[in-house]
Scaffold this motif. Structure first.
Motif, PDB file in Angstrom:
ATOM      1  N   LEU A 132       0.818  -1.200   0.000  1.00  0.00           N
ATOM      2  CA  LEU A 132       0.000   0.000   0.000  1.00  0.00           C
ATOM      3  C   LEU A 132       0.858   1.258   0.000  1.00  0.00           C
ATOM      4  CD1 LEU A 132      -2.594  -1.168   2.659  1.00  0.00           C
ATOM      5  CD2 LEU A 132      -2.929  -1.077   0.188  1.00  0.00           C
ATOM      6  N   THR A 133       0.246   2.373  -0.392  1.00  0.00           N
ATOM      7  CA  THR A 133       0.935   3.671  -0.409  1.00  0.00           C
ATOM      8  C   THR A 133       0.092   4.682   0.365  1.00  0.00           C
ATOM      9  OG1 THR A 133      -0.082   4.194  -2.565  1.00  0.00           O
ATOM     10  CG2 THR A 133       2.106   3.174  -2.596  1.00  0.00           C
TER      11      THR A 133
ATOM     12  N   GLY B 267      -8.587   8.907   3.456  1.00  0.00           N
ATOM     13  CA  GLY B 267      -8.423   9.133   4.875  1.00  0.00           C
ATOM     14  C   GLY B 267      -8.525  10.630   5.193  1.00  0.00           C
ATOM     15  N   PRO B 268      -7.616  11.423   4.598  1.00  0.00           N
ATOM     16  CA  PRO B 268      -6.442  11.084   3.785  1.00  0.00           C
ATOM     17  C   PRO B 268      -5.353  10.430   4.640  1.00  0.00           C
ATOM     18  CG  PRO B 268      -6.509  13.433   4.178  1.00  0.00           C
ATOM     19  CD  PRO B 268      -7.767  12.887   4.777  1.00  0.00           C
ATOM     20  N   THR B 269      -4.828   9.316   4.163  1.00  0.00           N
ATOM     21  CA  THR B 269      -3.855   8.521   4.903  1.00  0.00           C
ATOM     22  C   THR B 269      -2.611   8.303   4.064  1.00  0.00           C
ATOM     23  OG1 THR B 269      -5.626   7.370   6.105  1.00  0.00           O
ATOM     24  CG2 THR B 269      -3.459   6.302   6.044  1.00  0.00           C
ATOM     25  N   THR B 270      -1.443   8.426   4.703  1.00  0.00           N
ATOM     26  CA  THR B 270      -0.168   8.142   4.056  1.00  0.00           C
ATOM     27  C   THR B 270       0.567   7.096   4.887  1.00  0.00           C
ATOM     28  OG1 THR B 270       0.060  10.296   2.989  1.00  0.00           O
ATOM     29  CG2 THR B 270       2.075   9.093   3.414  1.00  0.00           C
ATOM     30  N   LEU B 271       1.104   6.073   4.210  1.00  0.00           N
ATOM     31  CA  LEU B 271       1.717   4.943   4.890  1.00  0.00           C
ATOM     32  C   LEU B 271       3.189   4.800   4.522  1.00  0.00           C
ATOM     33  CD1 LEU B 271      -1.061   2.299   4.125  1.00  0.00           C
ATOM     34  CD2 LEU B 271      -0.824   3.649   6.222  1.00  0.00           C
ATOM     35  N   ALA B 272       3.964   4.320   5.493  1.00  0.00           N
ATOM     36  CA  ALA B 272       5.286   3.772   5.234  1.00  0.00           C
ATOM     37  C   ALA B 272       5.202   2.302   5.596  1.00  0.00           C
ATOM     38  CB  ALA B 272       6.354   4.482   6.061  1.00  0.00           C
ATOM     39  N   MET B 273       5.168   1.436   4.579  1.00  0.00           N
ATOM     40  CA  MET B 273       5.011   0.002   4.797  1.00  0.00           C
ATOM     41  C   MET B 273       6.385  -0.654   4.853  1.00  0.00           C
ATOM     42  SD  MET B 273       1.683  -0.341   4.936  1.00  0.00           S
ATOM     43  CE  MET B 273       1.649  -2.129   4.984  1.00  0.00           C
ATOM     44  N   PHE B 274       6.639  -1.394   5.927  1.00  0.00           N
ATOM     45  CA  PHE B 274       7.924  -2.073   6.104  1.00  0.00           C
ATOM     46  C   PHE B 274       7.796  -3.590   5.916  1.00  0.00           C
ATOM     47  CE2 PHE B 274       7.857   1.591   9.078  1.00  0.00           C
ATOM     48  CZ  PHE B 274       8.707   2.399   8.352  1.00  0.00           C
ATOM     49  N   HIS B 275       6.680  -4.127   6.377  1.00  0.00           N
ATOM     50  CA  HIS B 275       6.458  -5.566   6.248  1.00  0.00           C
ATOM     51  C   HIS B 275       4.956  -5.801   6.214  1.00  0.00           C
ATOM     52  CE1 HIS B 275       6.436  -9.861   6.971  1.00  0.00           C
ATOM     53  NE2 HIS B 275       5.635  -9.670   8.004  1.00  0.00           N
ATOM     54  N   SER B 276       4.524  -6.688   5.304  1.00  0.00           N
ATOM     55  CA  SER B 276       3.116  -7.078   5.284  1.00  0.00           C
ATOM     56  C   SER B 276       2.973  -8.366   4.494  1.00  0.00           C
ATOM     57  CB  SER B 276       2.232  -5.987   4.664  1.00  0.00           C
ATOM     58  OG  SER B 276       2.240  -6.080   3.252  1.00  0.00           O
ATOM     59  N   THR B 277       1.811  -8.993   4.642  1.00  0.00           N
ATOM     60  CA  THR B 277       1.485 -10.181   3.861  1.00  0.00           C
ATOM     61  C   THR B 277       0.718  -9.840   2.594  1.00  0.00           C
ATOM     62  OG1 THR B 277      -0.518 -10.501   5.174  1.00  0.00           O
ATOM     63  CG2 THR B 277       1.463 -11.675   5.884  1.00  0.00           C
TER      64      THR B 277
END
Length: 656
Positions: free
Chosen positions: A266-267, A271-281
């Motif tokens: 995801l990015t 939301g407005p929502t901003t993500l920093a994704m490090f680990h996910s399934t």
């Protein structure tokens, strides 16, 4: 209690000692974060996890969901009845410390030591990990850096971790325009538009029926439509129009992310929502669960990432802010590894090494001489088997792209022991260097010429697709006119991101399944991008069987042919392969039940790569027309199926 960091350009306020961000003041705006939310729900880190045998109540949040493909799928119970409890906890601190304070830099730390005495307490069930969350602010810098050090000690309980991320929730009255790439930018719906919309086949997808912006009426919103591969996930964010301010998540390195450069995640989203994704399934499923055994120690640094803020007069438009964000991203990438983080767990460039060499390909049935592995992906990851990097989650990975001659240089490698891995577009399979590579501070490892011999037994009789680990080259249909995201209506590159494409198969093939005739059919037009089920009614689906018809002038007696079947994705599927007998009770080959990557439902065009090498005795074949029957036998839902990457039939070995 609060901690305030201020460099004269922006000011951030952090809860003390918890460490979550409550305010960002910039450009004359008192707070860019969503003040309607509680302070703990504005800028925070969280982890989704579970523990073997857990049946209690989480200290923070407990969620019950229908389990489909991963613990995060949250599909409706009408499709799957397996109930899963997983834990979503915030990574909060219990003590605060100023690590660095000079005229040019401030670095603060929020730590929390795991208390083993509270394990399985009815009041405190915490992820068994020590947390050290950091913020860094530099002078004359329009933004701030953040990273976290997570650590397990010997003797701690077994756990499974499914997601680690940082989340920033922005003011919904200000930020309406989202940008992910040059061709993926738009005005987005409001959160209330989703709340009042019509939920679709899974909860993340909503049809906007009465949005605040009438131009969005009739569109589908789904956060997974804005995913991208980690190699491209370097900058994304939001723009407010009055005043014109950009809020950007910049991730200059993938070394701390899981599962390699083409892992999708995801990015930004509504939301407005901003993500920093490090680990996910996401787009991989159970295979990339970060599983810790009883007593297993571990430590990893996630980040730093950079939250960048910029502004521009209205006369310059949003494009100026996006261009500025891309320019800043380039600067951050060039500066990696950073020299300013103070933690000894984050090595500076002088404490890292590099490796270089050239990768060549030897495929004697394509060319007798060696071929350069042009544009190959080459990387270092934890020791393992060829291809194991795509499910490796606990360590660091370092990847680069080879030049047109197969040459490569991997820089900034942390000290440790690795295997070198590669895969080459245009060739099937995975390469792994036979020897482990030990990196020490300042080391320069010269690997010389490396030779990859992709799987091959004989000459190509026919092939379908391009071996690039995606289904991109196959037929992706137009979406239903009732379920469109207008961002992608004129985009051939992103056409696969539309909602509901799995349903188009039954519309295109209402009675009979896909038939592909070698030498006549064109896989760009005649091979559907996903081998899915066919809907019968609201709750019933049928298995589907595809046909590959191909001619053979003659069959060499007592010889072995070979079928190569590369899959780009699999979701609770089983592919059965039969030659010239669709009713054969026991298939000539079957994959067994495979895959939980959920790329079909999440508009992914690929998940995890799988290669099957099938021995085909000559007695299965005949002179004249032959038919291979590919049956996807699992049919409990509309999302089960596979995406093929590439299929090839090879003749018996020949002397060359």
């Amino acid at each position: 209690m609060q901690v305030v960091l201020d460099n004269g350009i922006l000011q951030i306020t952090i809860a003390n000692p918890e460490g979550y961000l409550t305010r960002i003041r910039y450009g004359g705006v008192e707070n860019l974060l969503e003040t309607r939310n509680q302070g703990s729900n504005r800028g925070y880190w969280d982890v989704v996890w579970d523990a073997p045998g857990y049946s209690g109540t989480d200290w923070y949040v407990v969620r019950a969901s229908a389990c489909f493909c991963s613990f995060l799928a949250a599909f409706q119970l009408k499709w799957f009845l397996t109930l899963t409890i997983y834990l979503e906890c915030r990574l909060i601190g219990s003590s605060f410390n100023v690590v660095v304070q000079t005229k040019n830099q401030v670095e603060v730390s929020f730590t929390n030591k795991w208390d083993s005495t509270a394990w399985k307490s009815s009041e405190k069930w915490r992820l068994p990990v020590n947390v050290d969350r950091r913020y860094i602010m530099l002078s004359e810098n329009s933004g701030f850096y953040s990273y976290a050090i997570l650590e397990r000690e010997k003797g701690w309980p077994a756990v499974n971790v499914y997601q680690i991320r940082a989340v920033y929730k922005l003011d919904r009255d200000q930020f309406h325009y989202m940008a992910i790439s040059d061709d993926r930018q738009r005005i987005m719906p409001m959160p209330q538009d989703r709340d009042s919309g019509q939920p679709l086949d899974y909860k993340e997808a909503v049809l906007l029926t009465n949005p605040t912006n009438p131009d969005l009426r009739g569109e589908v919103d789904d956060k997974y439509q804005y995913s991208c591969e980690d190699k491209d996930n370097k900058v994304h964010g939001w723009i407010s129009s009055d005043p014109q301010i950009g809020f950007w998540m910049i991730t200059p390195s993938n070394e701390f992310r899981s599962a390699g450069p083409v892992k999708q995640d995801l990015t930004s989203h509504v939301g407005p929502t901003t993500l920093a994704m490090f680990h996910s399934t996401h787009y991989a499923g159970y295979d990339v669960t970060m599983s810790f055994q009883e007593g297993e120690p571990w430590k990893k640094v996630f980040g730093p990432f950079f939250v960048y803020l910029n502004s521009a007069p209205k006369s310059k438009g949003f494009g100026a802010l996006w261009d500025g964000a891309k320019h800043q991203m380039t600067q951050e990438v060039r500066s990696w590894p950073y020299e300013f983080p103070s933690s000894e767990d984050f090595p500076k460039s002088v404490d890292r090494g590099f490796a270089f060499g050239r990768l060549l390909v030897h495929d004697r049935y394509r060319r007798r001489t060696l071929m350069p592995a042009s544009s190959a992906w080459i990387g270092l990851a934890a020791p393992g088997q060829a291809g194991s990097w795509q499910t490796e989650t606990k360590g660091y990975q370092f990847w680069t792209r080879a030049d047109r001659y197969g040459g490569f240089m991997i820089k900034g490698i942390r000290e440790g022991v690795y295997n070198l891995y590669a895969w080459v577009p245009g060739f099937i399979g995975d390469y792994a260097y036979v020897q482990e590579i030990t990196i020490t501070p300042g080391s320069a490892i010269k690997l010389g010429d490396l030779i990859y011999e992709p799987p091959r037994n004989g000459p190509t009789l026919w092939q379908i697709g391009i071996p690039d680990r995606t289904a991109f080259e196959f037929y992706v249909p137009e979406p239903s006119r009732y379920f469109v995201n207008k961002l992608y209506t004129n985009s051939d590159i992103n056409k696969f991101r539309q909602y509901g494409l799995w349903e188009r198969y039954a519309e295109l093939y209402p009675d009979n399944d896909l038939i592909y005739t070698v030498g006549v059919s064109d896989y760009h037009r005649d091979w559907f991008f996903a081998h899915v089920t066919r809907r019968v009614n609201e709750t019933t689906f049928n298995a589907t069987t595809w046909h590959i018809i191909f001619p053979l002038e003659d069959v060499i007696p007592s010889a072995n042919y070979t079928m190569r079947m590369a899959l780009a994705s699999a979701t609770r599927a089983e592919v059965q392969v039969r030659f010239n007998d669709p009713d054969l009770g026991i298939p000539h080959f079957r994959t067994m039940a495979i895959g939980t990557d959920n790329a079909i439902a999440r508009h992914g065009i690929h998940g995890l790569y799988r290669l099957y090498n099938i021995d085909v005795p000559s007695e299965w074949l005949r002179a004249g027309n032959n038919t291979i029957y590919l049956r996807q036998s699992k049919h409990d839902s509309p999302f089960q199926g596979v995406m093929y990457d590439y299929i090839r039939l090879e003749g018996p070995p020949q002397r060359l």
